[in-house]
Write an enzyme that holds these catalytic residues in place. Structure first.
Site, PDB file in Angstrom:
ATOM      1  N   TYR A  64       0.909  -1.258  -0.175  1.00 26.98           N
ATOM      2  CA  TYR A  64      -0.175   0.173  -0.119  1.00 26.98           C
ATOM      3  C   TYR A  64       0.909   1.413  -0.004  1.00 26.98           C
ATOM      4  O   TYR A  64       0.781   1.951   0.813  1.00 26.98           O
ATOM      5  CB  TYR A  64      -0.775  -0.183   1.478  1.00 26.98           C
ATOM      6  CG  TYR A  64      -2.086  -1.056   1.015  1.00 26.98           C
ATOM      7  CD1 TYR A  64      -2.077  -2.184   0.360  1.00 26.98           C
ATOM      8  CD2 TYR A  64      -2.987  -1.552   2.557  1.00 26.98           C
ATOM      9  CE1 TYR A  64      -2.999  -3.113   0.381  1.00 26.98           C
ATOM     10  CE2 TYR A  64      -3.286  -2.456   2.544  1.00 26.98           C
ATOM     11  CZ  TYR A  64      -3.990  -3.450   1.192  1.00 26.98           C
ATOM     12  OH  TYR A  64      -4.476  -4.561   1.361  1.00 26.98           O
ATOM     13  N   SER A 210     -12.344  -6.304   1.354  1.00 31.22           N
ATOM     14  CA  SER A 210     -13.460  -5.518   0.631  1.00 31.22           C
ATOM     15  C   SER A 210     -14.852  -6.052   1.174  1.00 31.22           C
ATOM     16  O   SER A 210     -15.704  -6.751   0.575  1.00 31.22           O
ATOM     17  CB  SER A 210     -13.547  -6.135  -1.054  1.00 31.22           C
ATOM     18  OG  SER A 210     -12.181  -5.711  -1.469  1.00 31.22           O
ATOM     19  N   GLN A 214     -16.612  -3.099  -1.534  1.00 28.77           N
ATOM     20  CA  GLN A 214     -15.437  -1.215  -2.125  1.00 28.77           C
ATOM     21  C   GLN A 214     -16.834  -0.337  -1.895  1.00 28.77           C
ATOM     22  O   GLN A 214     -16.498   0.239  -2.800  1.00 28.77           O
ATOM     23  CB  GLN A 214     -15.232  -1.655  -3.269  1.00 28.77           C
ATOM     24  CG  GLN A 214     -13.912  -2.635  -3.430  1.00 28.77           C
ATOM     25  CD  GLN A 214     -12.402  -2.574  -4.316  1.00 28.77           C
ATOM     26  OE1 GLN A 214     -13.065  -2.241  -5.108  1.00 28.77           O
ATOM     27  NE2 GLN A 214     -11.511  -2.883  -3.671  1.00 28.77           N
ATOM     28  N   GLY A 215     -17.677  -0.267  -1.422  1.00 29.12           N
ATOM     29  CA  GLY A 215     -18.532   0.325  -1.111  1.00 29.12           C
ATOM     30  C   GLY A 215     -20.095   0.344  -2.155  1.00 29.12           C
ATOM     31  O   GLY A 215     -20.534   1.180  -1.333  1.00 29.12           O
ATOM     32  N   LEU A 217     -21.446  -2.114  -1.329  1.00 32.82           N
ATOM     33  CA  LEU A 217     -22.894  -2.465  -0.134  1.00 32.82           C
ATOM     34  C   LEU A 217     -23.223  -1.151   0.801  1.00 32.82           C
ATOM     35  O   LEU A 217     -24.810  -2.084   1.489  1.00 32.82           O
ATOM     36  CB  LEU A 217     -22.787  -3.457   0.418  1.00 32.82           C
ATOM     37  CG  LEU A 217     -22.652  -5.263   0.171  1.00 32.82           C
ATOM     38  CD1 LEU A 217     -22.031  -6.729   0.948  1.00 32.82           C
ATOM     39  CD2 LEU A 217     -24.197  -5.675   0.016  1.00 32.82           C
TER      40      LEU A 217
HETATM   41  N1  LIG Z   1      -5.637  -8.614   0.939  1.00 29.30           N
HETATM   42  C1  LIG Z   1      -5.657  -8.376  -0.306  1.00 29.30           C
HETATM   43  O1  LIG Z   1      -4.875  -8.646  -1.368  1.00 29.30           O
HETATM   44  C2  LIG Z   1      -6.875  -6.562  -0.552  1.00 29.30           C
HETATM   45  C3  LIG Z   1      -7.505  -6.383  -1.216  1.00 29.30           C
HETATM   46  C4  LIG Z   1      -8.554  -5.310  -1.207  1.00 29.30           C
HETATM   47  C5  LIG Z   1      -8.045  -5.201   0.038  1.00 29.30           C
HETATM   48  N2  LIG Z   1      -7.739  -5.628   1.015  1.00 29.30           N
HETATM   49  C6  LIG Z   1      -8.332  -4.533   2.277  1.00 29.30           C
HETATM   50  O2  LIG Z   1      -9.228  -4.732   2.605  1.00 29.30           O
HETATM   51  C7  LIG Z   1      -9.216  -3.349   3.343  1.00 29.30           C
HETATM   52  C8  LIG Z   1     -11.099  -3.300   3.124  1.00 29.30           C
HETATM   53  O3  LIG Z   1     -10.959  -3.868   1.412  1.00 29.30           O
HETATM   54  P1  LIG Z   1     -11.466  -2.087   0.375  1.00 29.30           P
HETATM   55  O4  LIG Z   1     -11.066  -0.823   0.611  1.00 29.30           O
HETATM   56  O5  LIG Z   1     -11.059  -2.999  -1.015  1.00 29.30           O
HETATM   57  O6  LIG Z   1     -13.351  -2.242   0.175  1.00 29.30           O
HETATM   58  P2  LIG Z   1     -14.090  -2.041   1.185  1.00 29.30           P
HETATM   59  O7  LIG Z   1     -14.318  -2.169   2.965  1.00 29.30           O
HETATM   60  O8  LIG Z   1     -15.467  -2.642   0.710  1.00 29.30           O
HETATM   61  O9  LIG Z   1     -14.378  -0.649   0.767  1.00 29.30           O
HETATM   62  C9  LIG Z   1     -13.861   0.184   2.060  1.00 29.30           C
HETATM   63  C10 LIG Z   1     -14.801   1.954   0.435  1.00 29.30           C
HETATM   64  O10 LIG Z   1     -16.225   1.280   0.495  1.00 29.30           O
HETATM   65  C11 LIG Z   1     -16.135   3.064   1.037  1.00 29.30           C
HETATM   66  N3  LIG Z   1     -17.005   3.086   2.335  1.00 29.30           N
HETATM   67  C12 LIG Z   1     -16.291   2.266   3.517  1.00 29.30           C
HETATM   68  N4  LIG Z   1     -17.153   2.657   4.572  1.00 29.30           N
HETATM   69  C13 LIG Z   1     -18.656   2.126   4.228  1.00 29.30           C
HETATM   70  C14 LIG Z   1     -19.165   3.674   4.618  1.00 29.30           C
HETATM   71  N5  LIG Z   1     -19.803   3.234   5.861  1.00 29.30           N
HETATM   72  N6  LIG Z   1     -20.936   4.269   3.993  1.00 29.30           N
HETATM   73  C15 LIG Z   1     -19.892   5.009   2.642  1.00 29.30           C
HETATM   74  N7  LIG Z   1     -18.843   4.409   2.512  1.00 29.30           N
HETATM   75  C16 LIG Z   1     -18.448   3.807   2.988  1.00 29.30           C
HETATM   76  C17 LIG Z   1     -15.311   4.287   1.472  1.00 29.30           C
HETATM   77  O11 LIG Z   1     -15.078   4.594  -0.669  1.00 29.30           O
HETATM   78  P3  LIG Z   1     -15.233   5.426  -1.068  1.00 29.30           P
HETATM   79  O12 LIG Z   1     -15.890   6.519   0.082  1.00 29.30           O
HETATM   80  O13 LIG Z   1     -14.532   5.732  -2.076  1.00 29.30           O
HETATM   81  O14 LIG Z   1     -17.125   5.135  -1.545  1.00 29.30           O
HETATM   82  C18 LIG Z   1     -14.099   2.573   1.046  1.00 29.30           C
HETATM   83  O15 LIG Z   1     -13.089   3.284   0.980  1.00 29.30           O
HETATM   84  C19 LIG Z   1      -8.505  -2.440   2.813  1.00 29.30           C
HETATM   85  O16 LIG Z   1      -8.143  -1.477   3.541  1.00 29.30           O
HETATM   86  C20 LIG Z   1      -7.183  -3.216   3.173  1.00 29.30           C
HETATM   87  O17 LIG Z   1      -6.908  -3.738   3.287  1.00 29.30           O
HETATM   88  C21 LIG Z   1      -7.008  -6.794   0.887  1.00 29.30           C
END
Ligand SMILES: NC(=O)c1ccc[n+]([C@@H]2O[C@H](COP(=O)([O-])OP(=O)(O)OC[C@H]3O[C@@H](n4cnc5c(N)ncnc54)[C@H](OP(=O)(O)O)[C@@H]3O)[C@@H](O)[C@H]2O)c1
Length: 322
Positions: A64, A210, A214-215, A217
């Site tokens: 990251y 996720s 990624q938002g 839901l």
């Molecule tokens: N190991 C891997 O390969 C891998 C891959 C992906 C992620 N990850 C880890 O998993 C974590 C989470 O996954 P992710 O970031 O892909 O997806 P996520 O947690 O499903 O979605 C995060 C995004 O959704 C929106 N959001 C989150 N909470 C919200 C709320 N309460 N209300 C409205 N919008 C909201 C925000 O973006 P917006 O405001 O821009 O919509 C936020 O940046 C990452 O930070 C990372 O640490 C790991």
């Protein structure tokens, strides 16, 4: 008081919801621009509000922003005067085009980036590497024995690779703590491909990434489909964020809204709560946040209980999801 749970068979006690810190990559590195730049003040607020909501652990990675996320997280924790022994930090080694020896070579960089906060969990970010799982687990075990890290996890490992990692570490008397994989109400493939079953059998935690798709839901993109055009990064090119994709996920979002209304909660909170309870204690989740109110909402998702009927309803409605 929030009930903590064990990470795998380790002695680590973690909240069901952790904080995903990919969002702190500062626009740098591979996929670094997915979330734009979240400034230090906002990062601090996101971290503070997560801790206030009972979250006690953070998931970051070398990948990251090449250490940017680790450094931003450490700056925030330090400025909040959080003691190293009061938080759990998970980071990851990036194996792409590298051999397992790089785990030993890069560990001091990871520790330096974390500025005195220990690595509670070190994870292999993806199985794609120039080295074998066996060599990677040997290197991880060396790091545990050298007291550079406390516990070992993997990410994006299939059931077979996860079993292999578990067996290799087992030879050194170390449990494989976790497998971090994509899992949400819109992607339930781990329930079918053997990952969840093997994790249960071996006592390995599943860390859901996720978890809000990624938002999607949250329902925000259903309410306002053009919102995605204002966002940086690749999400706008994903079929799931386009009109057809949003129509496909709409029934799940509508069901989340319905259940959320009964609890005075939001769809995101219900989606996260389902995720960390439907499979018993096996699954924990790490939603990311670009703004403090999102983190507040997500942390608060661990402070209420869905009924069995509500969980089963969401199970049925989302059963057709990918
Ligand atoms: N190991 C891997 O390969 C891998 C891959 C992906 C992620 N990850 C880890 O998993 C974590 C989470 O996954 P992710 O970031 O892909 O997806 P996520 O947690 O499903 O979605 C995060 C995004 O959704 C929106 N959001 C989150 N909470 C919200 C709320 N309460 N209300 C409205 N919008 C909201 C925000 O973006 P917006 O405001 O821009 O919509 C936020 O940046 C990452 O930070 C990372 O640490 C790991």
């Amino acid at each position: 008081m929030l009930k903590l749970r064990k990470l795998g068979k380790t002695d680590l006690m973690i909240s069901p919801i952790g904080l995903g810190c990919w969002q702190f990559a500062q626009g740098k590195g591979l996929f670094g621009n997915t979330w734009g730049i979240v400034g230090d003040e906002e990062v601090r607020e996101i971290v503070r509000i997560s801790l206030d909501g009972g979250t006690n652990w953070f998931d970051t990675a070398e990948g990251y922003g090449g250490g940017q996320s680790e450094r931003a997280l450490a700056r925030a924790l330090k400025s909040l005067a959080v003691r190293p022994e009061d938080v759990v930090i998970a980071t990851k080694w990036l194996p792409l085009f590298r051999r397992a020896a790089s785990l030993r070579k890069t560990i001091d960089d990871r520790l330096a980036a974390l500025g005195g906060y220990p690595i509670s969990l070190h994870q292999v970010h993806t199985p794609h590497s120039l080295s074998t799982t066996r060599a990677q687990m040997e290197a991880m075990a060396d790091l545990v024995e050298a007291k550079k890290i406390h516990h070992v996890g993997v990410s994006n490992f299939s059931a077979a690779k996860m079993r292999l990692a578990h067996d290799e570490l087992g030879r050194r008397g170390i449990p494989l703590a976790s497998n971090q994989v994509r899992y949400s109400l819109l992607d339930r493939s781990i329930e079918r491909n053997g990952i969840l079953e093997a994790a249960r059998e071996l006592g390995i935690s599943i860390i859901s990434y996720s978890p809000l798709a990624q938002g999607i839901l949250t329902g925000r993109y259903h309410e306002n489909p053009s919102l995605i055009k204002t966002k940086p990064g690749f999400r706008k090119y994903l079929s799931s964020f386009r009109a057809k994709g949003l129509e496909k996920s709409r029934p799940v979002v509508e069901a989340l809204r319905e259940v959320a209304a009964k609890h005075g909660r939001t769809p995101a909170q219900v989606a996260l709560n389902w995720l960390v309870h439907f499979q018993g204690q096996t699954v924990v989740a790490i939603p990311g946040a670009t703004k403090a109110p999102q983190a507040q909402e997500n942390a608060a998702s661990q402070a209420f209980a869905l009924t069995k009927d509500e969980m089963d309803y969401l199970d049925r409605v989302s059963a057709g999801a990918k």
